[in-house]
Write an enzyme that holds these catalytic residues in place. Structure first.
Site, PDB file in Angstrom:
ATOM      1  N   LYS A  39      17.951 -42.065  33.463  1.00  0.00           N
ATOM      2  CA  LYS A  39      18.322 -43.423  33.052  1.00  0.00           C
ATOM      3  C   LYS A  39      18.048 -43.604  31.552  1.00  0.00           C
ATOM      4  O   LYS A  39      17.339 -42.783  30.944  1.00  0.00           O
ATOM      5  CB  LYS A  39      17.522 -44.430  33.881  1.00  0.00           C
ATOM      6  N   TYR A 263       2.817 -54.072   3.017  1.00  0.00           N
ATOM      7  CA  TYR A 263       2.796 -55.499   3.360  1.00  0.00           C
ATOM      8  C   TYR A 263       1.416 -55.918   3.827  1.00  0.00           C
ATOM      9  O   TYR A 263       0.763 -55.212   4.604  1.00  0.00           O
ATOM     10  CB  TYR A 263       3.771 -55.790   4.498  1.00  0.00           C
TER      11      TYR A 263
HETATM   12  C1  LIG Z   1      12.160 -44.085  36.427  1.00  0.00           C
HETATM   13  C2  LIG Z   1      12.048 -43.769  37.863  1.00  0.00           C
HETATM   14  C3  LIG Z   1      11.681 -42.494  38.297  1.00  0.00           C
HETATM   15  C4  LIG Z   1      11.209 -41.407  37.345  1.00  0.00           C
HETATM   16  O1  LIG Z   1       9.881 -41.697  37.009  1.00  0.00           O
HETATM   17  P1  LIG Z   1       9.041 -40.796  35.973  1.00  0.00           P
HETATM   18  O2  LIG Z   1       7.709 -41.423  35.991  1.00  0.00           O
HETATM   19  O3  LIG Z   1       9.742 -40.923  34.668  1.00  0.00           O
HETATM   20  O4  LIG Z   1       9.055 -39.413  36.495  1.00  0.00           O
HETATM   21  C5  LIG Z   1      11.718 -42.212  39.654  1.00  0.00           C
HETATM   22  N1  LIG Z   1      12.080 -43.172  40.540  1.00  0.00           N
HETATM   23  C6  LIG Z   1      12.398 -44.423  40.166  1.00  0.00           C
HETATM   24  C7  LIG Z   1      12.750 -45.429  41.189  1.00  0.00           C
HETATM   25  C8  LIG Z   1      12.377 -44.776  38.829  1.00  0.00           C
HETATM   26  O5  LIG Z   1      12.685 -46.024  38.449  1.00  0.00           O
END
Ligand SMILES: *Cc1c(COP(=O)(O)O)cnc(C)c1O
Length: 372
Positions: A39, A263
């Protein structure tokens, strides 16, 4: 595409390291299959090259968050893995049922309403439709509540026309091996599965894979550890580092003791110092919280961020570095093997996931390794 000469920093992504991490996780999962969660543009590293490399490494199950990501992924994988299963975690977008069917995408159904909509679509289409069913066991975020599952279990046509390919849930504290919630979630998951039609099961994210065989079920779903993030707090990181971020020095100056930097004048030189200005800032995902906290490396020498991170620039104290190594045009390692994503995240008071997904669009991106 930002060309190297114009960029303030160079991001190198090692696709071979991603594939070798995939194989390590798949081996650790024993008999279970190993998916890849990609994702958010493969956690910021680029869905196209990353998915193609993983498909080359044998991966056939992919998870993304959004329908738009899934449609894009289907076209990315058309040549390398047309048979890949692509799951959409955030659930069924109502009114878009035909888009899932057209591209052969599998929605993760997160509520009774989504199940009803998918069942209606299958009925109207006259063919069974694949889906995953998500159960909430402790995240309180997405998925069916236990009462929903009892109600569905009681109705015998609840899943009519739905071909359940996966029953899944998500762990809340898997990176913390001793957290009692891990075991509790597994017990709730098993209880819910009893009430649902028999189907393959999936519970473990990256960290969950390291909690032992009880957590593997039929399919594991790593994301972060594919990209080098440490799966557990308690053990040394077994993953290969995947990215290197090198900032370019724009200017070097000598400053007298007492001079202020940046800054808010939040840093004051305590000695005669040499400062290097590097073309990376918070607009590139180099978080402002790293002001006076972050660090880079030139060779094996740590060079601390002094003063505030600005939008496009940081200043580093390079007093300890030979002039020939800290000159305009030279590169400073901001993320590298001895200053990992996790270490930078710790300096920034966050997690590696946020550092990765925030990596900026202005970096010159260079992919090395994979397709053979
Ligand atoms: C993002 C996600 C994962 C992967 O998790 P990681 O901690 O990045 O390995 C797996 N299952 C779901 C439902 C997620 O949202």
């Amino acid at each position: 595409m930002v060309i190297a000469e114009h960029a303030g920093a160079i991001l190198t992504v090692d696709l071979d390291a991603i594939v070798s991490n995939y194989r390590l996780l798949r081996d650790r999962a024993g008999d279970a299959g190993c998916a890849a969660v990609i994702k958010a543009d493969a956690y910021g590293l680029g869905a196209g090259p990353v998915a193609t490399a993983l498909a080359g490494g044998g991966c056939r199950d992919f998870f993304v968050a959004l329908l738009a990501e899934a449609v894009e992924l289907r076209s990315i994988l058309a040549a390398a893995a047309a048979d890949a299963r692509i799951y959409v975690l955030n659930g069924l977008v109502r009114g878009e049922e035909h888009t899932y069917a057209e591209h052969g995408l599998i929605p993760v159904l997160n509520s009774t309403d989504e199940i009803a909509a998918w069942r209606a679509f299958a009925g109207a289409a006259g063919t069974s439709q694949k889906a995953a069913i998500q159960i909430d066991t402790g995240m309180s975020r997405l998925g069916l509540e236990h009462a929903d599952i009892e109600a569905l279990g009681a109705a015998d046509d609840a899943f009519a026309g739905i071909d359940i390919r996966l029953v899944m849930s998500h762990l809340a504290c898997a990176y913390d091996r001793d957290n009692p919630l891990n075991h509790q979630q597994r017990v709730l998951f098993d209880a819910a599965r009893e009430l649902l039609p028999d189907a393959p099961a999936s519970l473990a994210n990256s960290s969950g894979i390291f909690l032992g065989a009880d957590f593997h079920y039929d399919l594991v779903r790593p994301g972060a550890s594919l990209f080098g993030i440490a799966p557990l707090m308690e053990i040394p990181n077994p993953m290969a580092q995947v990215i290197k971020l090198q900032g370019k020095i724009l200017q070097v100056r000598d400053v007298d003791r007492g001079r202020t930097v940046g800054y808010g004048a939040t840093h004051r030189a305590t000695r005669q110092s040499r400062l290097a200005t590097v073309g990376v800032g918070y607009a590139d995902g180099y978080l402002r919280y790293l002001s006076n906290r972050g660090s880079g490396f030139i060779g094996n020498v740590r060079v601390p961020v002094v003063g505030r991170v600005s939008m496009d620039l940081i200043t580093l104290d390079v007093t300890e570095i030979a002039e020939s190594d800290a000159r305009p045009g030279a590169l400073v390692d901001l993320i590298c093997n001895h200053h990992t994503i996790d270490q930078l995240a710790a300096e920034a008071g966050t997690i590696g996931y946020e550092i990765l997904t925030g990596l900026g669009a202005r970096y010159h991106r260079r992919y090395v390794g994979a397709p053979d």
